[in-house]
Design an enzyme around this catalytic site. Structure first.
Site, mmCIF file in Angstrom:
data_model
loop_
_atom_site.group_PDB
_atom_site.id
_atom_site.type_symbol
_atom_site.label_atom_id
_atom_site.label_comp_id
_atom_site.label_asym_id
_atom_site.label_seq_id
_atom_site.Cartn_x
_atom_site.Cartn_y
_atom_site.Cartn_z
ATOM 1 N N CYS A 12 0.824 -1.209 0.000
ATOM 2 C CA CYS A 12 0.000 0.000 0.000
ATOM 3 C C CYS A 12 0.866 1.270 0.000
ATOM 4 O O CYS A 12 1.529 1.547 -0.986
ATOM 5 C CB CYS A 12 -0.987 -0.033 1.162
ATOM 6 S SG CYS A 12 -2.439 1.008 0.863
ATOM 7 N N HIS A 17 -3.708 -5.494 -0.022
ATOM 8 C CA HIS A 17 -3.297 -5.972 1.299
ATOM 9 C C HIS A 17 -3.334 -7.502 1.378
ATOM 10 O O HIS A 17 -4.371 -8.089 1.696
ATOM 11 C CB HIS A 17 -4.214 -5.384 2.375
ATOM 12 C CG HIS A 17 -3.941 -3.951 2.664
ATOM 13 N ND1 HIS A 17 -3.085 -3.536 3.664
ATOM 14 C CD2 HIS A 17 -4.393 -2.822 2.063
ATOM 15 C CE1 HIS A 17 -3.031 -2.215 3.675
ATOM 16 N NE2 HIS A 17 -3.821 -1.757 2.712
ATOM 17 N N GLU A 26 -2.163 -9.311 3.646
ATOM 18 C CA GLU A 26 -2.297 -9.740 5.043
ATOM 19 C C GLU A 26 -3.736 -9.664 5.531
ATOM 20 O O GLU A 26 -4.016 -9.921 6.709
ATOM 21 C CB GLU A 26 -1.416 -8.867 5.944
ATOM 22 C CG GLU A 26 -2.020 -7.550 6.399
ATOM 23 C CD GLU A 26 -2.215 -6.514 5.306
ATOM 24 O OE1 GLU A 26 -2.979 -5.559 5.510
ATOM 25 O OE2 GLU A 26 -1.605 -6.663 4.228
#
Length: 376
Positions: free
Chosen positions: A269, A353, A355
């Site tokens: 990001c 993202h 994660e």
């Protein structure tokens, strides 16, 4: 007793609803997120610092909140907007309700407004400055305040959320159990590498992934110099997510430029944007950004489409991309760059993202890809 709350936009639009959470008045950029679940992760993601977040899903709060599904020690966003706040929550993991959680952390919320109309306005006009208030209920006053409030462009919001000291991520800060590791995806293989995370407002699920793979993780403030990082003898450096405009962060761009070629780098990001800027690219502000857990991304290397979580209002400008960077991923909604890699050094970044918690998990392989580079 019903509390009136009002949201005023800089274009003069005013919405009236019911206040929940904390009382008060706040300003921020009004944006929307299309996720159906994961509202607690959204609330505690530091990337939302300076923003008033609107949830497009009509009912929020129905599964409560808990002490596990958090991405930071406290919420960082300015305000929270929902169509309907569920006052009844039901989940075996729940430890409390949404309104009480917002009140505990001083977050002003509003429910009962037409979020479809609000989101359509943002999509047509772009993300706008706004004021959310339970105290001043005068429309003209609120609109004037919205017009005079600060936007995100050109501001360094990272310094307001990043840590002030380095720390070892030895206990994962929140006792992430083996059950939770399994729920978020078991790692492909263990390692014993040293990973230094540059924290610009990092989500906790990122170092969780690194530690779950057996790595030693050190978290450093985002303004740490390259010399200080290299003294830690890292096998790899991670560039975290974070809030706002990446271009004012000259200190971070300088550090990253000095690290390229000296250690493997992985950015997510804001970290992806900063890596691109450090290589000579430019960024630009998106009209209303990409925020949600259902964003399609094409991996140009494999031809596979991944459903991803995203949260950003800026993107890398393709026309400015230097020869040393190669595009690896594209956002299929608007064809913007969603990933790059350095042609000569072990450095890559993605705009989405991998994660993500609660999901989706299509992009977990990126952690394995970085692990294969840094593994001892």
């Amino acid at each position: 007793m019903t509390r009136i709350a009002k949201l005023a936009l800089e274009d003069g639009t005013v919405y009236t609803g019911e206040g929940f959470g904390a009382d008060g008045e706040i300003n921020g950029e009004v944006v929307f997120n299309t996720s159906m679940t994961g509202y607690q992760e959204i609330l505690t993601d530091p990337s939302y610092h300076g923003q008033i977040v609107t949830m497009t899903y009509p009912e929020i709060g129905n599964y409560g909140v808990n002490s596990i599904d958090i991405e930071h020690e406290k919420p960082s966003l300015s305000g929270f907007i929902v169509r309907e706040e569920s006052r009844i929550y039901s989940n075996y993991r729940a430890e409390g309700g949404l309104s009480a959680y917002l009140q505990q952390h001083g977050i002003v919320g509003v429910a009962g407004i037409d979020t479809r109309a609000l989101v359509r306005r943002i999509r047509e006009q772009g993300a706008m400055r706004g004021i959310l208030s339970t105290s001043d209920l005068n429309d003209a006053s609120l609109v004037e305040k919205a017009k005079n409030s600060l936007g995100l462009l050109g501001r360094d919001l990272v310094r307001e959320v990043m840590p002030t000291q380095s720390r070892k991520w030895d206990n994962r800060l929140d006792d992430w159990t083996e059950t939770e590791i399994a729920r978020h995806g078991a790692p492909a293989g263990a390692g014993n590498a040293k990973v230094v995370c540059m924290d610009f407002g990092m989500k906790w699920n990122i170092p969780r992934h690194f530690t779950s793979r057996g790595n030693q993780v050190t978290v450093v403030p985002g303004d740490t110099s390259a010399d200080e990082i290299l003294k830690l003898e890292p096998d790899g450096v991670f560039l975290s997510n974070g809030p706002g405009d990446p271009e004012p962060l000259g200190y971070a761009q300088k550090t990253i430029a000095e690290l390229i070629g000296k250690t493997p780098i992985f950015g997510i990001c804001l970290g992806h944007q900063l890596l691109s800027l450090a290589c000579g690219a430019k960024t630009f502000k998106l009209k209303f950004g990409h925020r949600g857990a259902n964003q399609p991304v094409l991996d140009l290397q494999t031809g596979k489409v991944e459903i991803t979580t995203q949260n950003h209002g800026f993107a890398v400008e393709e026309e400015s991309l230097p020869d040393c960077l190669e595009i690896t991923h594209r956002n299929l909604n608007d064809d913007t760059i969603a990933g790059v890699r350095h042609r000569e050094s072990a450095a890559f970044g993605v705009q989405h993202h991998p994660e993500a918690s609660s999901g989706p998990h299509d992009s977990h392989y990126l952690f394995d890809r970085f692990q294969s580079v840094i593994a001892k």
